[in-house]
Design a protein around this motif. Sequence first.
Motif, mmCIF file in Angstrom:
data_model
loop_
_atom_site.group_PDB
_atom_site.id
_atom_site.type_symbol
_atom_site.label_atom_id
_atom_site.label_comp_id
_atom_site.label_asym_id
_atom_site.label_seq_id
_atom_site.Cartn_x
_atom_site.Cartn_y
_atom_site.Cartn_z
ATOM 1 N N ASP A 489 38.207 83.083 46.913
ATOM 2 C CA ASP A 489 38.625 82.981 48.357
ATOM 3 C C ASP A 489 39.807 83.717 48.639
ATOM 4 O O ASP A 489 40.853 83.088 48.902
ATOM 5 N N ARG A 490 39.825 84.888 48.511
ATOM 6 C CA ARG A 490 41.273 85.636 48.575
ATOM 7 C C ARG A 490 41.673 85.609 49.942
ATOM 8 O O ARG A 490 42.856 85.704 50.311
ATOM 9 N N THR A 491 40.721 85.203 51.080
ATOM 10 C CA THR A 491 41.315 85.331 52.440
ATOM 11 C C THR A 491 41.725 83.948 52.822
ATOM 12 O O THR A 491 41.923 83.787 53.866
ATOM 13 N N GLU A 492 41.778 82.979 51.698
ATOM 14 C CA GLU A 492 42.282 81.591 52.315
ATOM 15 C C GLU A 492 41.662 80.842 53.286
ATOM 16 O O GLU A 492 42.093 80.297 54.178
ATOM 17 N N LEU A 493 40.366 80.770 53.208
ATOM 18 C CA LEU A 493 39.154 80.115 54.132
ATOM 19 C C LEU A 493 38.993 78.730 53.765
ATOM 20 O O LEU A 493 38.583 77.974 54.562
ATOM 21 N N ASN A 494 38.920 78.364 52.640
ATOM 22 C CA ASN A 494 38.343 76.973 51.935
ATOM 23 C C ASN A 494 39.574 76.203 51.419
ATOM 24 O O ASN A 494 39.847 76.671 50.084
ATOM 25 N N ASP A 495 40.247 75.478 52.056
ATOM 26 C CA ASP A 495 41.379 74.378 51.178
ATOM 27 C C ASP A 495 40.513 73.747 50.394
ATOM 28 O O ASP A 495 40.059 72.544 50.617
ATOM 29 N N VAL A 496 41.243 73.792 49.050
ATOM 30 C CA VAL A 496 40.468 72.862 48.097
ATOM 31 C C VAL A 496 41.526 71.779 47.461
ATOM 32 O O VAL A 496 41.266 71.207 46.346
ATOM 33 N N ALA A 497 42.460 71.543 48.235
ATOM 34 C CA ALA A 497 43.591 70.365 47.839
ATOM 35 C C ALA A 497 43.086 69.206 47.626
ATOM 36 O O ALA A 497 43.283 68.609 46.530
ATOM 37 N N PRO A 498 42.295 68.785 48.671
ATOM 38 C CA PRO A 498 41.835 67.463 48.510
ATOM 39 C C PRO A 498 40.915 67.086 47.097
ATOM 40 O O PRO A 498 41.139 65.979 46.476
ATOM 41 N N GLY A 499 40.111 68.184 46.292
ATOM 42 C CA GLY A 499 39.471 67.882 45.157
ATOM 43 C C GLY A 499 40.356 68.377 44.027
ATOM 44 O O GLY A 499 39.625 68.342 42.743
ATOM 45 N N ASN A 500 41.518 68.827 44.220
ATOM 46 C CA ASN A 500 42.332 69.059 42.962
ATOM 47 C C ASN A 500 43.724 68.549 43.119
ATOM 48 O O ASN A 500 44.694 69.360 42.929
ATOM 49 N N PRO A 501 43.827 67.381 43.075
ATOM 50 C CA PRO A 501 45.287 66.773 43.248
ATOM 51 C C PRO A 501 46.068 67.252 42.216
ATOM 52 O O PRO A 501 47.216 67.026 42.309
ATOM 53 N N GLU A 502 45.528 67.254 40.823
ATOM 54 C CA GLU A 502 46.467 67.670 39.766
ATOM 55 C C GLU A 502 47.100 68.783 39.798
ATOM 56 O O GLU A 502 47.951 69.017 39.492
ATOM 57 N N VAL A 503 46.215 69.937 40.289
ATOM 58 C CA VAL A 503 46.693 71.154 40.670
ATOM 59 C C VAL A 503 47.703 71.302 41.460
ATOM 60 O O VAL A 503 49.054 71.992 41.459
ATOM 61 N N VAL A 504 47.566 70.454 42.476
ATOM 62 C CA VAL A 504 48.475 70.360 43.698
ATOM 63 C C VAL A 504 49.759 69.805 43.261
ATOM 64 O O VAL A 504 50.865 70.488 43.365
ATOM 65 N N ALA A 505 49.665 68.873 42.414
ATOM 66 C CA ALA A 505 50.964 68.204 42.093
ATOM 67 C C ALA A 505 51.736 69.039 40.928
ATOM 68 O O ALA A 505 53.031 69.160 41.120
ATOM 69 N N ASP A 506 51.115 69.740 40.138
ATOM 70 C CA ASP A 506 51.696 70.512 39.191
ATOM 71 C C ASP A 506 52.510 71.901 39.781
ATOM 72 O O ASP A 506 53.435 72.001 39.541
ATOM 73 N N LEU A 507 51.795 72.471 40.755
ATOM 74 C CA LEU A 507 52.163 73.720 41.383
ATOM 75 C C LEU A 507 53.606 73.179 42.269
ATOM 76 O O LEU A 507 54.280 73.660 42.367
ATOM 77 N N ARG A 508 53.178 72.102 42.949
ATOM 78 C CA ARG A 508 54.275 71.538 43.547
ATOM 79 C C ARG A 508 55.539 71.347 43.226
ATOM 80 O O ARG A 508 56.719 71.913 43.570
ATOM 81 N N ALA A 509 55.496 70.621 42.038
ATOM 82 C CA ALA A 509 56.643 70.453 41.053
ATOM 83 C C ALA A 509 57.249 71.736 40.703
ATOM 84 O O ALA A 509 58.627 71.747 40.627
#
Length: 542
Positions: A489-509
């Motif tokens: 999804d190069r054009t950033e059309l589908n936000d998958v944050a709700p389904g990937n909380p671990e990835v979000v937490a790691d990248l945010r840190a």
Amino acid sequence: MQPTERALMSKRPNIVLVLADDMGFSDLGCYGGEISTPNLDSLARRGARFTQFYNTARCSPSRASLLTGLHPHQTGIGILTNNDLPRGYPGNLNLRCATLAEMLKAAGYATCLSGKWHLASEMHEPNDTWPTRRGFDRFFGTLTGCGSFYTPGTLTRGECDASAEALDPAFFYTDAIASHAAEFVTEQSAAGNPFFLYAAFTAPHWPLHAHPGDIDRYRGRFDEGWDVLREKRMKRLVEEGILTASTAISARDPTQPAWSDTKEKAWQVKRMQAYAAQIERMDRGIGKIIEALKTGGTFENTAFIFLSDNGASPEDLPQFDAEKFMRRTDILPRATRDGLPMRVGNTPDICPGAEDTYSSYGRAWANLSNTPFRFYKRWVHEGGIATPLIVHWPAGGLDCGAILDQPAQLVDIAPTILEVTGASYPLQAIGREIAPLEGCSLLPALKGEILFERPLYWEHTGNAAIRLGRWKLVREEPNGWELYDLAADRTELNDVAPGNPEVVADLRAKWEAWAERIGVIPWEVTLGIYEERGLHPTWAAG
């Protein structure tokens, strides 16, 4: 220098670094655009094109990062060149960084800046933040961020006012930048010196200044309007190999009308014609530099690098507070050279191009320029930070016509140039302590190797992002974090944050640790500074 030393030095590769101002991701012909750019297209097809290279989303920060190999916050240029001390950024290029000109000058290179600097808050008295004090032997250009192409403010030669040069009726800033750059190339080629040329064009930044003949060449080119043209660009982006066939194009900017519903179509077309004419004129100037390289016998052994400082600009005119904007004499002349009053604004009664006009091309056309992405200059979604990057160096053994998907960003340019030239870092010759480089050389990628996966970081006016491999965590201030799988999804059309909380937490840190380490000043602190000054928050962004 002894003759044997001169012969040895002459074999070292030259560097020509060319920067466009406010040009979108897909404007060039070799990146899918309708605009005629034969010189850049030729370099691209005989060199290498990056598909996932990133700037910093804004002009001054990009220039600071490009020239130093550091993140802009580390250089003192966190936003633009406003002085927000003591709590904010100084808006000046500090002494804890070294420019490419300083690095290469210490290695024996002749150095020249032709064009825009925009890294100093003081634009009238020479100081340690001027190009002549930061490694450039020669400087002809402007210290301010933008201005008239007929009579640019802060026009300077060396450290002296050069505004009288613009009184020549034939003067046009894009041409003057190219001519000065070509003269430098010719002189250094004849002398046998290795050289570093930084050509920083102001095209196609507003105002939409272009000659009638250049505008007329685009008659009929944009008549189909932004909706049809975005779809056609998308097709050409795939044909060029810049994007995969599975890439989805973003919807038209929801704030903009469909072309079929647009009023004043003829005027709208003229705006895009003038913008395109600016880019074609720049390409013609680049052709003049290329010709000087070829005539001087230095073309083959010159690493020629081209990119843009941010995504396309949706900015309207006059900006923010109209009264204060009109007082910016470094940006806006009081009158033309013939004494005509300036006509400022984006209204159908002002047809762009002539010296007495001062207009921009608008959000809908900027949406076309950034095809297929969403957002623009200042945002760190793909539309704000994705730039064409062309690298051409025949003697360097690069893969001719390569399309490189390696994600990279501005902090990688300085390490690449240092490896190409053999110059060292850190530099004892500079005599001051400077921060370690933040990026890595792209030369292995240019020769067909795969670089190791590493995080890329951004922050600008509270907008923030980190990319690691396929994942990109991004935030539009004041909203929350979004997560995109750029491989799908190069054009950033589908936000998958709700389904990937671990990835979000790691990248945010990781992002927060980076922001702390390099000195990102929280956006609310900067807003507070401007509130205390009694200024509207929009002025905090420059």
